[in-house]
Design an enzyme around this catalytic site. Structure first.
Site, short mmCIF file in Angstrom:
data_model
loop_
_atom_site.label_atom_id
_atom_site.label_comp_id
_atom_site.label_asym_id
_atom_site.label_seq_id
_atom_site.Cartn_x
_atom_site.Cartn_y
_atom_site.Cartn_z
N GLY A 189 25.15 3.00 76.41
CA GLY A 189 24.71 1.80 77.23
C GLY A 189 25.98 1.29 78.08
O GLY A 189 27.14 1.44 77.67
N ASP A 248 28.68 -3.97 71.21
CA ASP A 248 28.27 -4.11 69.87
C ASP A 248 29.37 -4.27 68.78
O ASP A 248 29.18 -4.86 67.65
CB ASP A 248 27.30 -3.16 69.46
CG ASP A 248 26.02 -3.09 70.33
OD1 ASP A 248 25.58 -4.35 70.83
OD2 ASP A 248 25.29 -2.24 70.35
N MET A 259 22.61 -10.21 72.54
CA MET A 259 22.37 -9.05 72.01
C MET A 259 23.07 -8.39 70.68
O MET A 259 24.15 -9.09 70.46
CB MET A 259 23.07 -8.04 73.30
CG MET A 259 22.04 -7.80 74.45
SD MET A 259 22.70 -6.45 75.48
CE MET A 259 21.26 -6.56 76.94
N GLY A 260 22.54 -7.44 70.21
CA GLY A 260 23.08 -7.04 69.06
C GLY A 260 21.99 -6.83 68.04
O GLY A 260 21.81 -7.90 67.21
N GLN A 318 25.54 -9.97 80.00
CA GLN A 318 26.57 -9.75 78.91
C GLN A 318 27.28 -8.43 79.00
O GLN A 318 28.30 -8.12 78.24
CB GLN A 318 26.00 -10.26 77.59
CG GLN A 318 24.58 -9.31 77.21
CD GLN A 318 24.32 -10.16 76.01
OE1 GLN A 318 24.53 -10.29 74.97
NE2 GLN A 318 22.90 -10.53 76.31
#
Lengths: 410, 410
Positions: free
Chosen positions: A11, A144, A188-189, A298
Site C-alpha cells: 500500500g 502501520d 487506519m490500522g 493519511q
C-alpha cells in the site's frame, strides 16, 4: 559492472518514493553498479518485462530527484502478488532469474511492507538454492509501523503527522459551538495501533483532545467506553475519541456497526468502528455525535509529510545499496534508536527471516491500564518521528508531483 | 470615540479568522473607533455578555495577528441562532441594543454566511426602526460560495485548494495498481456545486482525474452514469468520480444509499451520495470500487490554505471597518471581479436585503450538457482563487494555532 533492479510493493505511503530516490542516488554513486532499472507494478514488472531505466531518466536530474522524494504513492506502481513456494512451483522464479541474467543484474531492491518482505525472503532463499550471488535486499515502508526488529518504518512518521494535524484541526472545528458534542475519529490500522496512538500528539496547552484513544492491542469494552464519555462530558463540551479501525471485544469480534439487513440496493452494509461508536453514544447518552473517517490522505497526503520521515526513507534506500555492495543478501534495512533526545538513529541490517510474515504491536505497557489512552513512553517514542516540514513544490496553487503516465497509459 | 463589536457565525472555514484579523487591524488603525470587543459564540455572546477585548490582547501583537490569520474555524466561536422577527418578539433586540449602549458601540461586524446575513438584515432593520445610528455590517464567509452579489466568498478558495489537492493525491494513490478501479469522492455542498467543481483543478498533463463530476445543479441520471463509467473503463484503469453530497434525481430525491432497514443497533442508516454511487457501480459493472468522503478538513485544513483566499478575507474585514466609518449600515462587503487574467478584484458593498436568505448556484452554462463535467469557464473562474501558499507556523512538527481556551473552559 553489474546493473540493479528496484521495485515497490504493498500500500502507498508518502515516503516510499523517498526510499526509491535513495536507491537511485546509491546506485548513481556506486563503484560497483551501473544502471538501475525500475520494475513497473512490483515484482510483476520483472515477470512481464515492464522495466524503466531510472539512471538515464532521473538520477542525473536534481529537480526530478527532489520532486520524486515529495511525490506520494508508488512512482513505479505496486502489486499484491504473493510468490508461491519455489519448492512447489519454480516456474515464476525461473522467469525472474532469467530476467536478472538478461539485464546482467547484481542486486534487487524491494521497497515494501510485510508481504513484500515475504517476497524478499523467498527470492533470497531461491538464490541461495541455485548458488546465485544476486543480492536481494528489502527496504521497509508502511504507515502501520508494524515491521519487526526495526525501531520504526519509513512512512509512519508522515502518516502520524497527518493524523495529529487532522485531529488538532478537527478539535478547533468542534470547539466553536457551546453544546455537548462527541466526535469519533477512525484511523487506519487493523492489527496494530501505532497510527491511532499518534492522535495523542494533537494535545497541547489548551486542548486535551483526543481525550480517549482505543487501540486494537486491548479489548474494547462498550460499558467502560460509555462511562468514560459520560464522565468526560461533565467537564468538557467537546469530547473527541480516536479509534483504530481494528478494535475488537474480548471475544475477538471486530466492533463494527453491524451487518445490517440489506439496504435499498440489496447490499448488507458493514460500517466501521467509528460508526459503531457513534451509534453507541447516540443510543446511550443521546448527545450530539458524529464520526469522521480519516481518509486515504493519511497515507498519501504528501503536502504535509514529515521531514524526518522522508530523510530516513531516503537514507534507508541509500543504505540498501551499501549493504548490497558489502555482499549482504536476504536482509532488510533497519533503524536502531540510539536515543530519544537528542533523537539519534543508526542504520543497520537484519535477517529477513526474522521480519517477514511477523507483525509488531504497540507494547502493552505503552497503553494505560484501562485501555483508553496511551502512556508517556509512547509519546517519547513518537514525537521525534514527525519533526520537520518538507518543501513541496507548488505551481498554480497545487503541489507538483512526478508524472506517472507510465502507470496510467499502458 | 465609540467602540465596536465583532462576532463570527455559521460553519467553520479556514479564512474566517483572517477576516477577524482584518476587522482588528481596521479598528486599530481607525480614527473613529477605539476598542474592539469580540462576542463569544456569535450573537449569543452579546445576549449573554460574553465578550473579550481584542484591542488589548491581539491588535498590538504582530505574532498573534499572523497566527490568528492562519488558525482554522472560529477564534470567537460560533452559534446557530436565528433571530425572531423584531415585530413579533422585540425582547432579544432590546437586550442586544442595551449591550451596544453599555459598551458605547458605534459598529457591529458579523462574519458569516447566509444565516448570519439574515441576522445583519434584522439588526439593521431594527436599528433603523428605533433611529439608532449603530452601523451593522456583514463580512462574508462560506466554503459553499453560495452568497449572492459577491463574485465569490472568503473560505471558498482554501476549501477548493484542499479538495483539488486531495483529489490529485488520491489519484496518485489509485494509479499504482494495474487493475480496473472506480473511486467515488464525495464533496460538501448540499445545494450548490461550487466546491465539487473544484475537483477539476486536480487535472494536469498526465492525469485526467476526476473524469466525471456531478453537481446538484443538474438532475442525476443513474443509467447515464453507469454508461459513462463503463465507457471510461475501456481506456482507463482508474476512473475517479467527484460528486456533490447534494445530487438528486429528476424528481428532486437525494441520491443516497437508501433508508436501509435497521442495523444491529436498531438504527436506520442513511448513507450519502458517495456510498450510493459505489453501490450502483458494484451492482452494474462489478469492478473494484470504493468511496471516499472528503472529511471535515475541507473546511478546517488550515495547513493548506490559499494565500489569495486569506489575503482577500483579511481585506474584506478591513473594508468592513472602512464602510462603517463611511456611515454605511445594513450592507455586506462584496468582491467584484475586474478580470480573470491578470486576476483583479475590487472591494465594494451591497445592500444586505439583496443577499440574506438567497443562495447562488453554479450557472447551468458552466456545466456540460450531459451534466457530468464542468465547462472551461468554471475553471477560469476558479483557478485564481487557489493561488499561493501560506506560511503556517510549525512547532514540534505540528501547526501552531491560536489558543482557544476561552471556548473550551467556560
Amino acid at each position: 559492472m553489474k546493473n540493479c533492479f528496484v521495485a515497490q510493493s504493498g500500500g502507498p505511503t508518502v515516503a516510499i518514493n523517498a526510499s526509491l530516490a535513495g536507491v537511485i542516488a546509491g546506485v548513481a554513486g556506486s563503484g560497483m553498479y551501473d544502471t538501475l532499472y525500475g520494475s513497473i507494478n512490483g515484482i510483476k514488472g520483472l515477470i512481464d518485462d515492464k522495466l524503466m531505466n531510472l539512471s538515464t531518466t532521473i538520477a542525473g536530474n536534481p529537480d526530478l530527484m527532489k520532486r520524486l522524494i515529495h511525490t506520494p504513492a508508488m512512482y513505479l506502481g505496486s502489486c499484491r502478488f504473493k510468490l508461491p513456494s519455489w519448492k512447489e512451483d519454480v516456474s515464476v522464479y525461473e522467469t525472474i532469474f532469467k530476467r536478472f541474467k538478461e539485464y546482467d543484474i547484481g542486486a534487487f531492491f524491494y521497497i515494501g511492507g510485510n508481504d513484500s518482505m515475504d517476497t524478499v525472503l523467498k527470492l533470497s532463499d531461491y538464490a541461495k538454492s541455485i548458488g546465485s550471488d544476486i543480492r536481494i535486499i528489502g527496504v521497509p515502508k508502511t504507515i502501520d509501523n508494524d515491521l519487526m526488529v526495526t525501531d520504526h518504518t519509513p512512512g509512519y512518521g508522515s502518516a502520524a503527522k497527518y493524523v495529529a494535524t487532522s485531529v488538532l484541526e478537527v478539535a478547533h472545528d468542534t470547539y466553536i459551538y457551546a453544546v455537548k458534542t462527541v466526535t469519533i475519529i477512525e484511523i487506519m490500522g487493523r492489527d496494530a495501533g501505532w497510527l491511532t496512538a499518534a492522535a495523542a500528539l494533537a494535545r497541547n496547552s489548551y486542548s486535551n483532545a483526543p481525550q480517549l484513544i482505543y487501540l486494537p492491542e486491548t479489548d474494547f469494552n462498550k460499558d467502560n467506553f460509555v462511562d468514560d464519555v459520560r464522565n468526560l462530558l461533565k467537564n468538557n463540551d467537546s469530547v473527541i475519541v480516536a479509534v483504530s479501525e481494528g478494535i475488537h471485544d474480548a471475544e475477538g469480534n471486530y466492533i463494527s456497526a453491524g451487518k445490517s439487513t440489506a439496504d435499498t440496493f440489496g447490499h448488507s452494509q458493514l460500517s466501521g468502528a467509528g460508526k459503531a461508536l457513534e451509534y453507541i453514544i447516540k443510543d446511550t447518552l443521546g448527545v450530539k455525535v458524529r464520526s469522521i473517517e480519516i481518509n486515504t490522505l493519511q497515507r498519501c497526503g504528501a503536502h504535509i509529510s514529515s521531514k524526518t520521515d522522508l530523510d530516513e526513507a531516503y537514507a534507508s534506500g541509500k543504505s540498501a545499496v551499501n549493504y548490497a555492495e558489502e555482499g549482504l543478501s536476504g536482509i532488510m534495512v533497519i533503524m536502531n534508536r540510539v536515543s530519544d533526545s537528542p533523537y539519534t538513529i543508526e542504520y543497520s541490517s537484519a535477517r529477513i527471516a526474522d521480519i517477514a510474515n511477523e507483525a509488531k504491536s504497540v507494547p502493552r505497557e505503552w497503553i494505560n491500564e484501562r485501555g483508553n489512552d496511551i502512556m508517556p513512553a509512547m509519546l517519547d517514542y513518537l514525537r521525534p518521528l514527525i519533526q520537520g516540514e518538507t518543501p513541496v513544490e507548488y505551481k498554480n496553487g497545487l503541489p507538483v508531483y512526478m508524472d506517472v503516465s507510465h502507470l496510467i497509459h499502458k
